[in-house]
Design an enzyme around this catalytic site. Structure first.
Site, short mmCIF file in Angstrom:
data_model
loop_
_atom_site.label_atom_id
_atom_site.label_comp_id
_atom_site.label_asym_id
_atom_site.label_seq_id
_atom_site.Cartn_x
_atom_site.Cartn_y
_atom_site.Cartn_z
N ARG A 148 -17.57 -6.03 -89.48
CA ARG A 148 -17.13 -6.81 -90.65
C ARG A 148 -15.95 -7.72 -90.34
NH1 ARG A 148 -21.37 -7.08 -92.70
NH2 ARG A 148 -22.02 -5.96 -90.85
N GLN A 169 -28.12 -1.61 -88.01
CA GLN A 169 -27.42 -1.52 -89.29
C GLN A 169 -28.17 -0.68 -90.31
OE1 GLN A 169 -25.10 -5.06 -90.67
NE2 GLN A 169 -26.29 -6.10 -89.10
N ASP A 221 -35.18 -8.92 -97.23
CA ASP A 221 -33.89 -8.84 -96.54
C ASP A 221 -33.59 -7.38 -96.22
OD1 ASP A 221 -31.49 -9.59 -95.52
OD2 ASP A 221 -30.52 -9.99 -97.44
N GLU A 222 -32.72 -7.11 -95.27
CA GLU A 222 -32.32 -5.74 -94.92
C GLU A 222 -33.54 -4.84 -94.74
OE1 GLU A 222 -29.19 -5.24 -94.39
OE2 GLU A 222 -27.96 -6.37 -95.82
N LYS A 262 -27.80 -14.45 -91.11
CA LYS A 262 -29.02 -13.93 -91.68
C LYS A 262 -29.28 -14.48 -93.08
CE LYS A 262 -28.69 -10.13 -93.37
NZ LYS A 262 -28.57 -8.81 -93.96
N THR A 263 -28.25 -14.40 -93.91
CA THR A 263 -28.41 -14.86 -95.29
C THR A 263 -28.67 -16.36 -95.32
OG1 THR A 263 -26.78 -13.19 -95.88
CG2 THR A 263 -27.39 -14.74 -97.57
#
Length: 721
Positions: free
Chosen positions: A589, A235, A204-205, A30-31
DNA sequence: AATTCTGCGTTTTTT
DNA sequence: ACGCAGAATT
């Protein structure tokens, strides 16, 4: 550049114009997609970086993104705006607050300040101050959700609070968002200005945005239509503060011409771990059905379940596993210990200290909230804005000037009653106060005024040094608490270096503006604040909420018990979907190996609890497990039937077992024989110097290790040189 | 005004 | 079990 991306990522990048939504699963790059997109816009499409606004969730993420974009475009495009919602709004208000009837030199209050304001307010109204905490929570909650409380008492004092904030020219965290939204709605010219400036917006997010935040981006992007949002409904873990992934639905409705892309390939974990994550999250009803896949297959040994006898046993297991793996060519920073609630932190911290394992805690008390830092910031803020009552109250008696509550109240009363500025209220107190106190106040006023003048011409650091010197602030700290003095001195030194960087950055702004910006950042950001005692190469110890976006080779998810995780509150409220998402964030994670631990019994809040294994554990595994009741404290670790791990019983356990049997108490020294600056010898680490002491824990820099180790000073392995 | 004592509440998560 | 605010004491 584009060749480094998969097809879905590439497609998401190439569509520069128009609204785009990207569903990006955990670990799906994503980043990378976001940063490459920004670089692509600048390099290939020739878009002016100053017209791009990228919004991230934390300041840390913002800085990281800036760095990554910088590396890609090989230029320092400081005109690019990468910021959190809160920082962005603070910056806008610094320019535009006057449109709302505030002064542009308003102050931002953090939670501590806010609590003080509310408790003063209740005090004045002869109400019970102990209700301040509850009221503060209610006020913030209602602002986040834009609700009005149906409790008349809450409503009454919420209103009084708002009045007070407006009158004192203050914004709290929630205000920053709400006021900018209101400003945009009320003032077309201002809105138009920012629409022009931020022609391209990336968020983002996105699943963590609340109603107000969505309104903000919607207002900004309504004409340009260039709104790019990335998110993952699975998330979404900030519903408690108003985050609402319904915003995804609103986006689809408000921007019907949008295109959408899905990133499902996971580049982080093995398929075996992902299978568990997918199983876990599939228990949620309210979600877009999807599942992650990976090219790396993995096997059973990627997941390890451990039932500990109690909380100490759990710590020992985790610490042993870390040592074991560390010996096999891993670094400490490859490990993370994650928990639902920070109450679990303490035991792990102690365990790590005992073993001399370096660690860093995320989401602890931030550096800027330390007393000494807040004090000096209050001085500087008062110098910039001599009407800042919150700062004034904080430092008028620091160091002591013999001016207590009674005096402050007289001044504040005059100020409020007659609408005076703080300084003229002080002048008007002459007849109300004893001469000595009045003179003290005049001296104080004179000091602030003098520094205000200096600020025009003097470097910040020099002014700061002079101020600390004149106040004899270090002497004051030393006298206050000699034990913490060195620690606090270090913090002040660190703050000094922040001031240097403030001076050299943002050179386009006048000095005063620069200072204001720095204070805003200081309040809103938890960045540069990691205490220097924390080892950047250590094991990460953190709540799940604070590590979102990060990844680790080895993840220990601990405390997987009903009543811990899920938390009692979430069970009570039947809010298990959000809780399950938190669990999902935790398990996703892990890159190489995921450890899931729970205890037979644990000591918590002063009582012994016997919890059943967490439902999330069972959902992750895909079958039910039973707790083994019969186990003795001194038994060797017995691994459950579910242990996939080949490491089995480590030699360390045996050693520890023997130690335990002999009941040799190795913590027999008196910690008070040690002082900061002492040279010491440790049987394992060799020679070192004590850099800081906190109760019986010392931070010691060992010469041969070249690093700081936190140790219990009571341990016999340590001796004075 | 500073220091010590006591009893109370609190523990989900945070910009 | 712990920290913090308010009371009591100096």
């Amino acid at each position: 550049m584009l060749e480094l991306l998969n097809e879905a990522q590439r497609n998401a990048i190439l569509e520069v114009n128009g609204p785009v939504i990207v569903y990006a699963g955990a670990g799906s790059g994503k980043t990378r997609t976001l940063t490459y997109r920004i670089a692509y816009m600048i390099l290939e499409k020739g878009i002016n970086p100053s017209n791009i606004l990228a919004i991230t969730f934390t300041n840390k993420a913002a800085n990281e993104m800036k760095e990554r974009v910088k590396a890609l475009v090989e230029f320092d495009y400081y005109s690019l705006t990468v910021s959190t919602f809160h920082s962005l709004c603070a910056r806008i208000l610094r320019k535009e607050a006057h449109h709302l009837g505030y002064e542009n030199n308003f102050s931002i209050v953090d939670e501590d300040d806010q609590h003080k304001i509310i408790s003063d307010m209740l005090n004045e109204a002869k109400e019970d101050k102990r209700k301040a905490r509850v009221l503060q929570k209610e006020i913030s909650y209602n602002k986040c959700f834009e609700l009005k409380s149906d409790d008349p008492w809450i409503r009454k004092y919420s209103d009084i609070y708002e009045e007070k904030m407006k009158k004192s020219n203050l914004f709290d965290f929630d205000d920053l968002l709400l006021k900018v939204r209101d400003l945009f709605l009320e003032n077309k010219d201002v809105l138009e200005k920012y629409r022009k400036k931020f022609e391209y917006i990336l968020v983002d997010e996105f699943q963590d945005t609340n109603k107000t935040q969505y309104q903000l981006v919607k207002l900004l992007a309504l004409n340009s239509r260039n709104l790019f949002v990335v998110g993952d409904d699975d998330q979404s873990i900030y519903a408690f503060r108003g985050a609402n992934y319904e915003n995804i639905k609103l986006f689809k409705k408000d921007f019907p011409e949008h295109s959408s892309f899905t990133l499902n390939q996971n580049y982080r974990s093995t398929q075996f771990i992902l299978d568990g994550c997918n199983r876990l999250i599939s228990h949620n009803e309210d979600r877009e059905k999807k599942s992650l896949f990976s090219d790396v297959k993995g096997d059973e040994s990627d997941v390890c379940v451990f039932q500990a006898y109690d909380e100490k046993d759990e710590v020992r297991y985790v610490v042993d596993q870390i040592e074991l793996k560390k010996n096999r060519n891993n670094r400490y920073e490859d490990f993370a210990i994650l928990y639902r609630s920070s109450t679990l932190l303490r035991n792990f911290e102690l365990g790590l200290i005992r073993h001399g394992i370096p660690y860093k805690v995320y989401g602890g008390v931030s550096y800027l909230r330390r007393r000494e830092i807040k004090d000096v910031i209050a001085y500087l803020k008062l110098i910039v804005n001599s009407n800042d009552m919150v700062s004034f109250k904080r430092i008028i008696n620091v160091p002591s000037r013999g001016l207590g509550d009674a005096t402050i109240q007289k001044i504040e009363h005059l100020k409020d009653e007659y609408g005076l500025t703080l300084f003229s209220a002080i002048d008007s107190c002459k007849t109300l106060l004893p001469k000595a106190k009045y003179d003290e106040l005049q001296d104080f006023k004179e000091l602030i005024d003098r520094y205000k003048k200096d600020m025009e011409t003097t470097f910040l650091v020099n002014l700061y040094d002079k101020l600390l010197d004149e106040l004899k602030y270090l002497d004051y700290l030393k006298e206050e608490d000699p034990d913490t003095f060195d620690d606090r001195k270090d913090n002040l030194k660190e703050f000094r270096s922040i001031l240097i960087s403030v001076e050299s950055s943002k050179e386009d702004l006048p000095r005063i503006e620069r200072l204001k910006a720095a204070f805003d950042e200081a309040i809103l950001s938890d960045e540069f604040l990691q205490s220097q005692k924390e080892d950047p190469h250590g094991v990460t110890v953190s709540t799940i909420h604070s590590i979102k976006g990060l990844e680790f080779d080895y993840v220990f998810l601990v405390g997987l018990e009903e009543g811990i995780f899920p938390s009692p509150r979430s069970i009570e409220e039947g809010n298990l979907e959000e809780e399950r998402r938190v669990a999902y964030v935790a398990t996703t994670r892990a890159k190489k190996k995921l450890y899931l631990t729970y205890t037979n019994q644990r000591l918590l809040y002063g009582a012994r609890q016997r919890n059943t294994p967490s439902r999330f554990l069972q959902e992750f595994l895909g079958f039910n497990i039973k707790k083994k009741e019969e186990r003795r404290y001194n038994d060797n670790y017995s691994f459950g039937d579910l242990d996939y791990d080949n490491d089995r019983i480590s030699p360390m356990n045996k050693i520890k077992k023997e130690e335990k049997k002999e009941k040799v108490d190795v913590y027999t020294q008196d910690a008070s024989i040690y002082h900061v600056g002492d040279r010491v010898i440790h049987t394992k680490f060799g020679e070192g110097i004590i850099v800081a002491i906190n109760k019986d824990i010392g931070s010691i820099f060992f010469d041969s290790e070249h690093r700081m180790v936190n140790l219990l000073l009571t341990h016999n392995a340590l001796s004075k040189k």
